[in-house]
Design an enzyme around this catalytic site. Structure first.
Site, PDB file in Angstrom:
ATOM      1  CB  CYS A  12      76.014  48.342  48.095  1.00  0.00           C
ATOM      2  SG  CYS A  12      77.260  47.093  47.848  1.00  0.00           S
ATOM      3  CB  CYS A  15      77.511  43.926  49.346  1.00  0.00           C
ATOM      4  SG  CYS A  15      78.256  45.511  49.105  1.00  0.00           S
ATOM      5  CG  ASP A 433      40.984  43.202  31.281  1.00  0.00           C
ATOM      6  OD1 ASP A 433      40.503  42.620  30.308  1.00  0.00           O
ATOM      7  OD2 ASP A 433      40.521  43.156  32.428  1.00  0.00           O
ATOM      8  CG  ASP A 619      40.267  42.213  35.807  1.00  0.00           C
ATOM      9  OD1 ASP A 619      40.858  41.495  34.986  1.00  0.00           O
ATOM     10  OD2 ASP A 619      39.032  42.354  35.818  1.00  0.00           O
ATOM     11  CG  ASP A 623      43.814  39.940  32.446  1.00  0.00           C
ATOM     12  OD1 ASP A 623      43.938  39.382  33.538  1.00  0.00           O
ATOM     13  OD2 ASP A 623      43.383  41.098  32.312  1.00  0.00           O
TER      14      ASP A 623
HETATM   15  P1  ADP Z   1      37.525  41.667  29.373  1.00  0.00           P
HETATM   16  O1  ADP Z   1      38.627  41.438  28.409  1.00  0.00           O
HETATM   17  O2  ADP Z   1      36.652  42.800  28.946  1.00  0.00           O
HETATM   18  O3  ADP Z   1      37.958  41.797  30.775  1.00  0.00           O
HETATM   19  P2  ADP Z   1      36.840  38.859  29.625  1.00  0.00           P
HETATM   20  O4  ADP Z   1      37.905  38.280  28.765  1.00  0.00           O
HETATM   21  O5  ADP Z   1      36.948  38.680  31.091  1.00  0.00           O
HETATM   22  O6  ADP Z   1      36.572  40.384  29.272  1.00  0.00           O
HETATM   23  O7  ADP Z   1      35.460  38.250  29.142  1.00  0.00           O
HETATM   24  C1  ADP Z   1      35.073  38.395  27.791  1.00  0.00           C
HETATM   25  C2  ADP Z   1      33.612  38.295  27.585  1.00  0.00           C
HETATM   26  O8  ADP Z   1      33.162  36.989  27.900  1.00  0.00           O
HETATM   27  C3  ADP Z   1      32.806  39.214  28.422  1.00  0.00           C
HETATM   28  O9  ADP Z   1      32.664  40.482  27.857  1.00  0.00           O
HETATM   29  C4  ADP Z   1      31.460  38.490  28.502  1.00  0.00           C
HETATM   30  O10 ADP Z   1      30.688  38.806  27.363  1.00  0.00           O
HETATM   31  C5  ADP Z   1      31.860  37.040  28.440  1.00  0.00           C
HETATM   32  N1  ADP Z   1      31.864  36.419  29.760  1.00  0.00           N
HETATM   33  C6  ADP Z   1      32.934  36.001  30.457  1.00  0.00           C
HETATM   34  N2  ADP Z   1      32.573  35.461  31.633  1.00  0.00           N
HETATM   35  C7  ADP Z   1      31.244  35.559  31.707  1.00  0.00           C
HETATM   36  C8  ADP Z   1      30.265  35.193  32.690  1.00  0.00           C
HETATM   37  N3  ADP Z   1      30.618  34.644  33.854  1.00  0.00           N
HETATM   38  N4  ADP Z   1      28.978  35.451  32.416  1.00  0.00           N
HETATM   39  C9  ADP Z   1      28.616  36.022  31.266  1.00  0.00           C
HETATM   40  N5  ADP Z   1      29.482  36.394  30.308  1.00  0.00           N
HETATM   41  C10 ADP Z   1      30.785  36.175  30.511  1.00  0.00           C
HETATM   42 MG    MG Z   2      38.944  41.244  32.585  1.00  0.00          MG
END
Ligand code: ADP
Ligand code: MG
Length: 725
Positions: A12, A15, A433, A619, A623
């Site tokens: 279990c 255990c 997200d 993803d 985040d």
């Molecule tokens: P989400 O919360 O939609 O997953 P992110 O937090 O990953 O979005 O990114 C927020 C925003 O920052 C994106 O919508 C984009 O406008 C901008 N951004 C982030 N990384 C890039 C990049 N490499 N090139 C262009 N824009 C970016």
């Molecule tokens: Mg994202």
């Protein structure tokens, strides 16, 4: 030094934890983990002497045996079956029946046969219990079910109730064995994932072949080669762990892909069933990534290794499965605590029944200080003891979680621990997200608007040069665009974009906020797409619209989630408010938080947590902090993103959002069954205990009731694995 043991006989999850505590308490042991699922112990200690003591503890713990030590095959399934137990039970049952027959049919002196038969029936099933009890007492573990059964059966024999003495242990062993079968089959459904790993890989080794002229090996300096030496590929079988990046491997028809890689052959037909639980044939083209664990269902193909075994999909999944834990959910903790106080109390009460009651009985009927009806009361006490055995609870609760995790695993949902399954079932809010989770995360360039005097080509190639330094899904849209610019250095600004330097000039590529913060003005553009603004040396160059499709399963999944759990659905995104709102409306989100940086997402998540449990689906890009605080963090199975898999508690390997609904269904069902088992067995036990204390219940029927409750609870636990609708 680190040592691993493959063990058997761990019955279990409880255990497992007890054993773990014992090992950790040893002097010189730095860490010890006991995995119930894999029947494996990992021990880190300071030297051989400590190790010997640890081995001593392990082998003296209940029926635990060490199967192998430091063996590469640790993850193989322990194929013990219960044949031996059943044979012993059958022998015992046979003598038992003969015993009953002799007792009823034969007159004295022949009735001796009955006692002999009962004795023979006791040996195969009773003696192991006596031994286990002795072992446990010697190691200071007194109150467990072995002890209860020993007291009951020995007590019954002392009272001359041979039939009951045997019935107790026989029924108990039957119950235990059925239990063991249930545990084993759940263990299997989790470890079936182990089959993802291929045993070997066929490595192609370049080898220079000497020509067949017959003179090449001569020392004769005058010999002239009239034909070139050929290079040839040789096939060599190696273990997947030894493969390195850029090795070339051959995968034959029907074989599993050993590590992640890129297809070198024109096309290949692969089946992802093993990874995702759903049979899905996929045709891959040259240059496409192939995940390990897929099966080659077509022609032989070659691939170039892009990730070593440990970083490959299979390595990651197996690591996660190996470390999954069963023993931490709240109801489980309750049960462990409960058992700790419950058993001694029950034993005390039984003692009162056996000693105090006959004495009291004597006083009441006016016979003074004498025991009256002692035998009857002792029998009641024994019955009471047997019924009170808490095994049904102690075993069925972790078993239910265990079965739940197994069921998830079968559907391509990996759960890191029972506690997360529980969090999923009790959550109030599910937050998502946006990019890569609600949407596919496959961006393509849809349109571009340039500032005056800037060509579209200049705009795109500037952006492309800088985006090469980003791992964000948006950056993929620029992969195909060629660029002549050399970027000196670049840095991602999480949730904003990328800042790079070309010819000493600062280039900004990202959302409007990124440019605004650096004092670059941007025009207001209306677009259904995500906008990527570009500036160079403070001058606005233009804006690129990149499109991403909402996943087809997003909307139905959200609808189902609402129906299943009345969750509040929230969307957390770094994208601008307008676009966020549009998508949220389209998919049916309750609340939207937009324009968030990673720490903004974290704050929102924490405030959402005030309302109750929070499930966060993301993803892993921008985040990961939220994933760490969420009660249950779910990541999409893009196994390429190792960060997500590491930070999350639950992985949807199929990369299909709708698997989340299955997860929620299974978790709810698991929880329901756990509660049913807890309440049901406590109520039934109490009923039988009262009957037992009043002497209404014969001892053998008490064992029958006890085993019965245990079996009902076990079968109920296995119901988790029935089809979910
Ligand atoms: P989400 O919360 O939609 O997953 P992110 O937090 O990953 O979005 O990114 C927020 C925003 O920052 C994106 O919508 C984009 O406008 C901008 N951004 C982030 N990384 C890039 C990049 N490499 N090139 C262009 N824009 C970016
Ligand atoms: Mg994202």
């Amino acid at each position: 030094m680190k040592t691993t043991f493959k063990i058997s006989g761990l019955d279990c999850a409880n255990c497992a934890r007890e054993l773990e505590e014992k090992l950790v308490a040893l002097n010189g042991v730095q860490s010890a983990t006991v995995s119930f699922i894999h029947e494996k112990i990992t021990l880190v200690c300071d030297g051989q002497e400590t190790l010997d003591r640890a081995v001593e503890v392990i082998t003296h713990f209940e029926d635990v045996k060490i199967v192998s030590q430091d063996n590469a095959l640790l993850t193989t399934i322990n194929d013990e079956n219960h044949k031996k137990e059943w044979i012993l039970i059958a022998i015992s049952a046979l003598f038992f029946v003969v015993g009953i027959f002799c007792e009823r049919m034969l007159k004295m002196p022949w009735q001796v046969c009955a006692y002999i038969s009962y004795g023979l029936a006791y040996l195969p099933v009773g003696v192991p219990i006596l031994i286990a009890t002795g072992k446990n007492i010697a190691h200071g573990r007194i109150f467990d079910e072995n002890f209860l059964m020993t007291v009951a059966s020995v007590g019954a024999v002392c009272l001359g109730e041979y039939f009951e003495g045997v019935a107790v242990v026989l029924l108990y062993q039957i119950g235990e064995t059925l239990q063991g079968m249930a545990v084993r089959s759940s263990r299997r459904s989790i470890t079936h994932l182990m089959e993802l790993k291929s045993e070997y890989a066929t490595l192609l080794v370049q080898e220079e072949r000497v020509c067949a002229c017959g003179h090449c090996h001569t020392k004769d300096p005058t010999h002239v080669h009239d034909h070139a030496h050929k290079t040839e590929f040789l096939q060599k079988q190696v273990t997947p762990e030894t493969l390195r990046i850029d090795d070339v491997v051959l995968v034959k028809a029907g074989e599993k892909v050993p590590v992640d890689g890129i297809l070198l052959t024109d096309t290949a037909l692969i089946d992802t069933k093993a990874l995702t639980g759903e049979a899905a044939l996929k045709r891959a083209r040259r240059g496409e990534e192939i995940l390990s664990g897929c099966i080659n269902t077509g022609e032989v193909f070659t691939m170039r290794v892009t990730r070593a075994y440990d970083d490959s999909a299979v390595g990651k999944i197996l690591e996660m499965v190996e470390n999954a834990s069963v023993g931490k959910a709240k109801p489980e903790k309750f049960i462990t605590k409960f058992a700790k106080y419950y058993t001694p109390i029950v034993c005390l009460f039984a003692l009162v029944l056996a000693v105090f009651c006959p004495f009291f009985n004597g006083l009441v009927i006016g016979k003074g200080f004498r025991f009256v009806n002692a035998e009857r009361w002792i029998q009641s006490a024994l019955t009471f003891l047997v019924v009170s055995c808490p095994c049904a609870l102690i075993i069925s609760v972790p078993l239910t979680y265990f079965a739940g995790m197994g069921e998830c695993a079968k559907r391509g949902i990996l759960v890191k621990g029972a506690i997360y399954l529980e969090a999923l079932s009790t959550a109030r809010t599910v937050a998502f997200d946006k990019t890569g989770t609600l949407t596919e995360g496959n961006f393509t360039v849809c349109a571009a608007q340039t500032a005056q005097g800037v060509t579209e080509e200049e705009l795109l190639s500037t952006a492309a040069a800088v985006e090469r330094f980003s791992a964000h899904p948006i950056a993929k849209a620029f992969e195909e665009i060629s660029t002549a610019f050399a970027v000196e250095r670049a840095q991602e600004v999480a949730g904003r974009g990328v800042v790079g330097y070309v010819d000493g000039q600062e280039v900004l590529v990202g959302n409007a906020q990124l440019l605004a913060e650096k004092g670059v003005k941007t025009p207001d553009v209306q677009s259904p797409y995500t906008l990527v603004y570009v500036s160079k040396a403070g001058a606005y160059l233009g804006v690129i619209e990149v499109g991403d499709k909402i996943r087809t399963e997003t909307k139905p999944t959200l609808l189902t989630l609402k129906r299943l759990g009345k969750f509040d659905l929230a969307m957390l995104t770094g994208d601008n408010a307008e676009r966020a709102k549009k998508i949220a409306d389209e998919v049916g989100m309750d609340v939207v938080f937009s324009g968030l940086l990673p720490d903004g997402k974290l704050k929102i998540a924490q405030s959402l947590q005030q309302n109750g449990g929070l499930v966060y689906v993301g993803d892993g890009i921008n985040d990961a902090p939220v994933m760490r605080v969420a009660d249950c963090a779910v990541s999409m199975g893009k196994l390429g993103s190792a960060a997500a898999v590491e930070a999350s508690d639950l992985v949807l390997i199929s990369d299909n959002l709708s698997a989340l609904c299955d997860g929620v269904k299974i978790s709810k069902k698991t929880r329901r069954i756990v509660l049913q088992n807890i309440v049901g067995s406590i109520v039934m036990k109490c009923g039988f205990m009262v009957l037992g204390a009043f002497g209404v219940l014969p001892l053998w029927l008490a064992v029958f009731a006890d085993v019965g409750v245990m079996l009902v609870a076990t079968l109920n636990a296995l119901r988790v694995r029935k089809k979910i609708k």
